[in-house]
Design a protein around this motif. Structure first.
Motif, PDB file in Angstrom:
ATOM      1  N   LEU A   1      -0.889   5.659   3.417  1.00  0.00           N
ATOM      2  CA  LEU A   1      -1.970   4.772   3.839  1.00  0.00           C
ATOM      3  C   LEU A   1      -1.486   3.824   4.932  1.00  0.00           C
TER       4      LEU A   1
ATOM      5  N   CYS B   1       0.853  -1.185   0.000  1.00  0.00           N
ATOM      6  CA  CYS B   1       0.000   0.000   0.000  1.00  0.00           C
ATOM      7  C   CYS B   1       0.891   1.238   0.000  1.00  0.00           C
TER       8      CYS B   1
ATOM      9  N   TRP C   1     -11.827   3.053  -1.965  1.00  0.00           N
ATOM     10  CA  TRP C   1     -10.860   2.164  -1.332  1.00  0.00           C
ATOM     11  C   TRP C   1     -11.071   0.783  -1.942  1.00  0.00           C
TER      12      TRP C   1
ATOM     13  N   ALA D   1      -2.888  -5.606  -2.779  1.00  0.00           N
ATOM     14  CA  ALA D   1      -2.548  -4.204  -2.538  1.00  0.00           C
ATOM     15  C   ALA D   1      -3.789  -3.476  -2.044  1.00  0.00           C
ATOM     16  N   LEU D   2      -3.621  -2.663  -1.019  1.00  0.00           N
ATOM     17  CA  LEU D   2      -4.697  -1.819  -0.513  1.00  0.00           C
ATOM     18  C   LEU D   2      -4.483  -0.428  -1.095  1.00  0.00           C
ATOM     19  N   LEU D   3      -5.450   0.040  -1.879  1.00  0.00           N
ATOM     20  CA  LEU D   3      -5.274   1.283  -2.618  1.00  0.00           C
ATOM     21  C   LEU D   3      -6.500   2.179  -2.467  1.00  0.00           C
TER      22      LEU D   3
ATOM     23  N   LEU E   1      -9.240  -3.392  -2.325  1.00  0.00           N
ATOM     24  CA  LEU E   1      -8.208  -4.412  -2.143  1.00  0.00           C
ATOM     25  C   LEU E   1      -8.048  -5.109  -3.483  1.00  0.00           C
TER      26      LEU E   1
END
Length: 294
Positions: free
Chosen positions: A104, A100, A269, A144-146, A271
């Motif tokens: 974040l 990320c 948001w 990935a957390l975006l 994932l």
């Protein structure tokens, strides 16, 4: 054909007594009685047809056969123990590598790791801060957390989590705070606002959502990363813009104020994982993130 082996419980009792030099200490290690260890040793001696221990004063001494069996049994049990530990280790899932952006990670993920560990105790995370975008293959990552918006790369499975809400924030330390706190959103057209290179569209979209002509936008100091942008805002250097979730702690502590509120400008948001990745930890983490962001 089965190969003959000595009684394994008896061998274990003998190995402990031989290693510790005492039947009593072996009984303590194995959590059995002194008599049980003695009986196991006699069983081995009867099966072998020769003694393994002899009396040596008030203690015991190993015979030549006892020394050989001690070494054989010690090596065997040591190898078995090492192999068993390796098998247990192999059964544990590898760490889940979550990428990320650094802002974040620092402002949202890390403060919630303790809660995540309680809610998903079997999930071991390895966190990877990445700036400058993620390649289409998400190389080296499980997910990935975006915070972003469509279109996403076609090779990703995208788990939407929550809409992104952004808004301007200003510190009470700002020289014009008393004036700005009571001013309408249009007053920001007279401010040289702080901005970040990673989200150049944030200010224009917020202006449009608030009905202010984005053509009046005046950009002040710029920063490569959101973290630096927000620290500048906290220091009173100007008005910044950020996702609500990333400044919530600052708002609650009073370090920053959001006089004009937050708006949904179409970002979200999410994932993201490589398409077709069957790892069951991905939907479990997505569900947790969705509930946490709600």
């Amino acid at each position: 054909m089965l190969r003959p082996l000595p009684p394994l419980n008896a061998l274990r009792a003998f190995e402990a007594a031989a290693r510790l030099g005492s039947v009593s200490r072996a009984a303590g290690e194995l959590h059995v009685t002194h008599g049980a260890v003695s009986r196991h040793i006699r069983t081995l001696e009867e099966a072998l047809g020769r003694p393994l221990f002899v009396r040596d004063g008030r203690g015991l001494a190993l015979t030549a056969d006892g020394l050989r069996l001690r070494d054989l049994a010690g090596d065997a049990f040591s190898s078995l123990q090492s192999g068993w530990v390796a098998l247990q280790r192999d059964r544990r899932p590898s760490a889940f590598v979550l990428g990320c952006p650094g802002s974040l990670l620092a402002r949202w993920v890390i403060p919630r790791l303790e809660r995540l560990a309680v809610d998903l105790p079997t999930l071991t995370l390895h966190l990877s801060a990445q700036e400058g975008g993620f390649d289409d293959a998400l190389t080296g990552l499980d997910a990935a957390l975006l915070v972003g918006e469509a279109p996403w790369p076609t090779g990703w499975d995208v788990h939407p989590l929550a809409p992104e809400r952004i808004g301007p924030v200003v510190s009470p330390r700002h020289a014009g705070f008393a004036r700005l706190e009571r001013a309408p959103a249009s007053a920001l057209a007279n401010e040289a606002v702080l901005h970040t290179a990673s989200r150049p569209q944030a200010w224009p979209r917020w202006f449009e959502a608030r009905g202010v002509d984005a053509g009046q936008l005046r950009l002040g100091a710029g920063f490569d990363h959101l973290t630096y942008l927000l620290e500048a805002a906290v220091a009173g250097l100007g008005v910044a813009i950020a996702p609500q979730e990333l400044v919530q702690a600052d708002l609650e502590s009073g370090r920053l104020v959001a006089p004009w509120g937050f708006v949904d400008t179409g970002g979200e948001w999410a994932l993201c994982a490589r398409r077709g990745n069957p790892d069951p930890r991905i939907p479990a983490l997505a569900t947790w993130l969705r509930a946490t962001l709600a």
